[in-house]
Design a protein around this motif. Structure first.
Motif, PDB file in Angstrom:
ATOM      1  N   SER A 100     -29.332  88.689  43.481  1.00  0.00           N
ATOM      2  CA  SER A 100     -30.212  89.243  42.217  1.00  0.00           C
ATOM      3  C   SER A 100     -30.896  90.436  43.186  1.00  0.00           C
ATOM      4  CB  SER A 100     -30.629  88.523  42.370  1.00  0.00           C
ATOM      5  OG  SER A 100     -32.087  89.008  41.089  1.00  0.00           O
ATOM      6  N   PRO A 101     -31.219  91.383  42.478  1.00  0.00           N
ATOM      7  CA  PRO A 101     -32.104  92.682  43.381  1.00  0.00           C
ATOM      8  C   PRO A 101     -33.561  92.583  43.336  1.00  0.00           C
ATOM      9  CG  PRO A 101     -31.979  93.077  41.068  1.00  0.00           C
ATOM     10  CD  PRO A 101     -30.876  92.054  41.296  1.00  0.00           C
ATOM     11  N   LYS A 102     -34.370  90.779  42.041  1.00  0.00           N
ATOM     12  CA  LYS A 102     -35.392  90.825  42.518  1.00  0.00           C
ATOM     13  C   LYS A 102     -36.357  89.647  43.480  1.00  0.00           C
ATOM     14  CE  LYS A 102     -35.968  91.267  36.809  1.00  0.00           C
ATOM     15  NZ  LYS A 102     -35.779  90.613  35.537  1.00  0.00           N
ATOM     16  N   GLU A 103     -36.811  89.592  43.482  1.00  0.00           N
ATOM     17  CA  GLU A 103     -37.454  88.177  44.630  1.00  0.00           C
ATOM     18  C   GLU A 103     -37.242  87.413  44.143  1.00  0.00           C
ATOM     19  OE1 GLU A 103     -37.877  88.682  47.907  1.00  0.00           O
ATOM     20  OE2 GLU A 103     -37.475  90.936  48.142  1.00  0.00           O
ATOM     21  N   LYS A 104     -36.842  85.691  44.229  1.00  0.00           N
ATOM     22  CA  LYS A 104     -36.820  85.076  43.869  1.00  0.00           C
ATOM     23  C   LYS A 104     -38.123  84.246  44.575  1.00  0.00           C
ATOM     24  CE  LYS A 104     -34.367  81.039  42.305  1.00  0.00           C
ATOM     25  NZ  LYS A 104     -35.283  80.921  40.643  1.00  0.00           N
ATOM     26  N   LYS A 105     -38.699  83.431  44.095  1.00  0.00           N
ATOM     27  CA  LYS A 105     -39.492  82.431  44.266  1.00  0.00           C
ATOM     28  C   LYS A 105     -38.625  80.578  44.228  1.00  0.00           C
ATOM     29  CE  LYS A 105     -42.917  85.283  46.096  1.00  0.00           C
ATOM     30  NZ  LYS A 105     -43.083  85.199  47.766  1.00  0.00           N
ATOM     31  N   PHE A 106     -38.456  80.216  44.993  1.00  0.00           N
ATOM     32  CA  PHE A 106     -37.859  78.696  44.795  1.00  0.00           C
ATOM     33  C   PHE A 106     -39.046  77.855  44.648  1.00  0.00           C
ATOM     34  CE2 PHE A 106     -34.327  80.985  47.193  1.00  0.00           C
ATOM     35  CZ  PHE A 106     -33.301  81.004  45.676  1.00  0.00           C
ATOM     36  N   LYS A 107     -38.827  76.480  43.776  1.00  0.00           N
ATOM     37  CA  LYS A 107     -39.467  76.085  44.029  1.00  0.00           C
ATOM     38  C   LYS A 107     -39.059  74.495  44.925  1.00  0.00           C
ATOM     39  CE  LYS A 107     -40.589  75.761  38.741  1.00  0.00           C
ATOM     40  NZ  LYS A 107     -40.322  75.424  37.492  1.00  0.00           N
ATOM     41  N   SER A 108     -39.934  73.537  45.080  1.00  0.00           N
ATOM     42  CA  SER A 108     -39.714  72.517  45.969  1.00  0.00           C
ATOM     43  C   SER A 108     -38.477  71.942  46.210  1.00  0.00           C
ATOM     44  CB  SER A 108     -41.080  71.557  46.381  1.00  0.00           C
ATOM     45  OG  SER A 108     -42.341  71.952  46.802  1.00  0.00           O
ATOM     46  N   LEU A 109     -37.743  71.718  44.521  1.00  0.00           N
ATOM     47  CA  LEU A 109     -36.684  70.706  44.955  1.00  0.00           C
ATOM     48  C   LEU A 109     -35.712  71.638  44.476  1.00  0.00           C
ATOM     49  CD1 LEU A 109     -35.159  68.155  43.371  1.00  0.00           C
ATOM     50  CD2 LEU A 109     -35.368  69.719  40.893  1.00  0.00           C
ATOM     51  N   HIS A 110     -35.791  72.683  44.475  1.00  0.00           N
ATOM     52  CA  HIS A 110     -34.929  74.034  44.668  1.00  0.00           C
ATOM     53  C   HIS A 110     -34.419  74.214  46.066  1.00  0.00           C
ATOM     54  CE1 HIS A 110     -35.681  75.870  40.549  1.00  0.00           C
ATOM     55  NE2 HIS A 110     -34.715  75.072  40.403  1.00  0.00           N
ATOM     56  N   LYS A 111     -35.311  73.845  46.531  1.00  0.00           N
ATOM     57  CA  LYS A 111     -35.556  74.482  48.512  1.00  0.00           C
ATOM     58  C   LYS A 111     -34.733  73.125  48.982  1.00  0.00           C
ATOM     59  CE  LYS A 111     -39.619  77.162  48.546  1.00  0.00           C
ATOM     60  NZ  LYS A 111     -41.004  76.791  49.744  1.00  0.00           N
ATOM     61  N   PHE A 112     -35.074  71.383  47.967  1.00  0.00           N
ATOM     62  CA  PHE A 112     -34.375  70.605  48.799  1.00  0.00           C
ATOM     63  C   PHE A 112     -32.968  70.504  48.496  1.00  0.00           C
ATOM     64  CE2 PHE A 112     -33.318  66.762  47.481  1.00  0.00           C
ATOM     65  CZ  PHE A 112     -33.445  65.947  49.130  1.00  0.00           C
ATOM     66  N   LEU A 113     -33.015  71.028  47.476  1.00  0.00           N
ATOM     67  CA  LEU A 113     -31.562  70.939  46.772  1.00  0.00           C
ATOM     68  C   LEU A 113     -30.114  71.845  47.839  1.00  0.00           C
ATOM     69  CD1 LEU A 113     -31.244  70.931  42.688  1.00  0.00           C
ATOM     70  CD2 LEU A 113     -31.092  69.026  44.500  1.00  0.00           C
ATOM     71  N   ILE A 114     -31.116  73.087  48.084  1.00  0.00           N
ATOM     72  CA  ILE A 114     -30.181  73.907  48.921  1.00  0.00           C
ATOM     73  C   ILE A 114     -29.685  73.627  50.582  1.00  0.00           C
ATOM     74  CG2 ILE A 114     -30.587  76.617  49.835  1.00  0.00           C
ATOM     75  CD1 ILE A 114     -31.547  77.273  47.025  1.00  0.00           C
ATOM     76  N   GLY A 115     -31.011  73.342  50.694  1.00  0.00           N
ATOM     77  CA  GLY A 115     -30.603  72.505  52.236  1.00  0.00           C
ATOM     78  C   GLY A 115     -30.211  70.837  51.952  1.00  0.00           C
TER      79      GLY A 115
END
Length: 271
Positions: A100-115
């Motif tokens: 994605s060419p755009k900068e994305k800001k992850f929410k805490s839930l997204h960070k949790f699931l990614i980790g």
């Protein structure tokens, strides 16, 4: 010279610990990567500013499910399938993030699931790879590590020597297409030699596995580079002198692990 020596010494210690765990016992290998996973999660948590410590409890719960329920056919198969679906889904989402060419800001839930699934799921599938036909296949998992190491080493050497065309300059300006192709070629050579030690996988299957690992491992390395760029840091940590953090060392491996596990299981079903 001092930095080169420190990097070399750290690399030797890392490889010795890894190979010792592989050939000592399956439990030692599992425990080592449970600990490595915790270190990677800590670095990811700090790098992405994920609040709280719930990620560690969730990760250890996944390991509990793996260790105590995986051998139960009724529960084990379901757990593997669900974990595989979630891990690969998160990894595919990370590929969209990478391109994605755009900068994305992850929410805490997204960070949790990614980790939990990118790192935690990757470490778990890595430890599941050597369990083949009720045996712990030491040379199979060692071959996975060798393919990653050979690809990384020769991608760097070939890229530094003849690399001219940038692979992904916005994320990792030093990587080149020449280096990527060179890493793949030498990984295929390594796969040829590994086929002579781990004969449960044919030569053609080793070649296919090498391609899967090189492609997904390279993508995993780029994804971690994008996280670091977004965080404004050079390394994920400093636990490995001369190498950076544990996630810097394992980024390719943990992203490639579920795809390698799936590939090997496809081989087993079509054999």
């Amino acid at each position: 010279m001092g930095e080169i020596f420190r990097r070399l010494l750290t690399g030797i210690v890392y490889v010795v610990i890894l190979l010792s765990a592989i050939f000592l016992s399956s439990d030692a290998f599992d425990f080592l990567f449970m600990a490595f996973g915790l270190a990677c999660l800590y670095e990811f948590k700090r790098m992405t500013k994920l609040p709280g410590y719930h990620i560690f409890a969730a990760y250890l719960t996944l390991w509990w499910a793996f260790i105590y329920l995986i051998n139960d056919y009724a529960y084990g198969t379901s757990i593997i399938n669900v974990l595989m679906f979630l891990t690969i889904t998160i990894n595919i989402a990370l590929l969209f993030y990478l391109f994605s060419p755009k900068e994305k800001k992850f929410k805490s839930l997204h960070k949790f699931l990614i980790g939990l699934f990118y790192i935690g799921g990757g470490c778990i599938f890595l430890t599941m790879i050597p369990y083949q036909q009720n045996n712990f296949a030491e040379f199979l998992i060692m071959g996975i590590f060798i393919l990653i190491w050979v690809n990384d080493s020769f991608a760097y050497l070939v890229g530094k020597t003849i690399g001219k065309h940038k692979l992904f300059p916005s994320v990792s300006p030093k990587k080149t297409w020449e280096g990527t192709i060179g890493g793949l070629v030498f990984a295929l050579v390594a796969a040829y030699f590994m086929s002579r030690y781990e004969t449960n996988i044919s030569l053609i299957q080793w070649f296919i596995l090498a391609v899967v690992i090189v492609v997904t491992g390279s993508l995993g390395d780029l994804i971690e580079s994008k996280f670091k760029r977004a965080a404004g840091v050079k390394d994920s940590g400093a636990i490995l002198p001369g190498h950076g953090g544990m996630l810097d060392r394992l980024d390719s491996l943990i992203f490639a692990a579920p795809f390698a596990y799936l590939t090997i299981n496809i081989f087993n079903h079509v054999s």
